[in-house]
Design an enzyme around this catalytic site. Sequence first.
Site, mmCIF file in Angstrom:
data_model
loop_
_atom_site.group_PDB
_atom_site.id
_atom_site.type_symbol
_atom_site.label_atom_id
_atom_site.label_comp_id
_atom_site.label_asym_id
_atom_site.label_seq_id
_atom_site.Cartn_x
_atom_site.Cartn_y
_atom_site.Cartn_z
ATOM 1 N N TYR A 20 -15.736 6.026 10.749
ATOM 2 C CA TYR A 20 -14.293 6.273 10.707
ATOM 3 C C TYR A 20 -13.770 6.934 11.979
ATOM 4 C CZ TYR A 20 -9.878 7.292 8.266
ATOM 5 O OH TYR A 20 -8.567 7.331 7.870
ATOM 6 N N ASN B 109 3.682 5.245 8.946
ATOM 7 C CA ASN B 109 2.581 5.012 8.017
ATOM 8 C C ASN B 109 1.596 3.976 8.551
ATOM 9 O OD1 ASN B 109 1.235 4.507 5.242
ATOM 10 N ND2 ASN B 109 2.176 2.542 5.733
ATOM 11 N N LYS C 240 -6.017 10.078 14.475
ATOM 12 C CA LYS C 240 -5.239 10.881 13.526
ATOM 13 C C LYS C 240 -5.220 12.355 13.935
ATOM 14 C CE LYS C 240 -4.009 7.713 10.477
ATOM 15 N NZ LYS C 240 -2.599 7.343 10.251
ATOM 16 N N GLY D 296 0.789 -1.225 0.000
ATOM 17 C CA GLY D 296 0.000 0.000 0.000
ATOM 18 C C GLY D 296 0.818 1.270 0.000
ATOM 19 N N ASP E 222 -6.775 4.250 -2.680
ATOM 20 C CA ASP E 222 -7.103 2.896 -3.142
ATOM 21 C C ASP E 222 -6.051 1.894 -2.666
ATOM 22 O OD1 ASP E 222 -8.334 0.813 -4.380
ATOM 23 O OD2 ASP E 222 -7.872 1.419 -6.431
ATOM 24 N N THR E 223 -6.299 1.305 -1.510
ATOM 25 C CA THR E 223 -5.427 0.262 -0.967
ATOM 26 C C THR E 223 -6.293 -0.917 -0.530
ATOM 27 O OG1 THR E 223 -5.546 1.060 1.312
ATOM 28 C CG2 THR E 223 -3.834 2.020 -0.093
#
Length: 255
Positions: free
Chosen positions: A157, A95, A164, A21, A194-195
């Site tokens: 989310y 990450n 975050k 990713g 898009d992962t």
Amino acid sequence: MTLLQTPLKGKTAFITGASRGIGKAIAIRLAGLGADILVNYVRNEEAAAETVRELEAIGVRAVPYQANVGDPAAVKSLVEYGVKEFGGVDILVHNAAMGAFKPVHKLKANQWDLSFDINAKAFLFLVQAALPSMESRGGGVVIGLSSLGAHRFIPNYGAVGLSKATLETLIKYLAVELAPKNIRVNGVSGGLVDTDAVKFFPDFDQFKKQAVGKTPAGRIGKPDDLARIVAFLASPESSWIVGQTVIADGGLSLI
């Protein structure tokens, strides 16, 4: 390549969640600029090995290291191993991310803890562990990966978004504290990328369609869209950027 084309030659980058990713895209970008790479992964040993092979084909040194960065002891071991293998760390990229996709009012304590441990607390402990090496080398670069959910409501989310937001606040505090040590701390935030990970999002296909419809650029992000920003922030070209979280989202946050 010339020095201008490989401004990170002789530097070492530690990247969490680098086997696939966005993390893998970042590793490839930094390797293309000359950096050697410590590839952190948590489960998929085969994916990490493949990433290492691709990085070595670019012409840099790459080493995999398995660690769950939600565990402070594992974070310490990761950095110690990397410093021993490479002689030090110049670039630290956090990450790796985790979170339950569900409404905030339905979150369980362990789901809250998991998100904050990996997305925020790990960032702090990674910086603390890497700090002695960076200081001994005259400075360094620290970059955290955030998301738009830190500042705006995204259904299901909240666990990630809240953690975050904490990450972005940490970036600001650490940036001010570490700037006198010649260590720059910044962040990169994207919209939907898009992962494989985001495909676990509830009603992903519908969510993706809505995101594309709201994005002025007319598509969702690709891992390399964020990797290019990380590469810029890791390079000397961004030396005057301190404590910022750069948004790369095709304009989605403007709508």
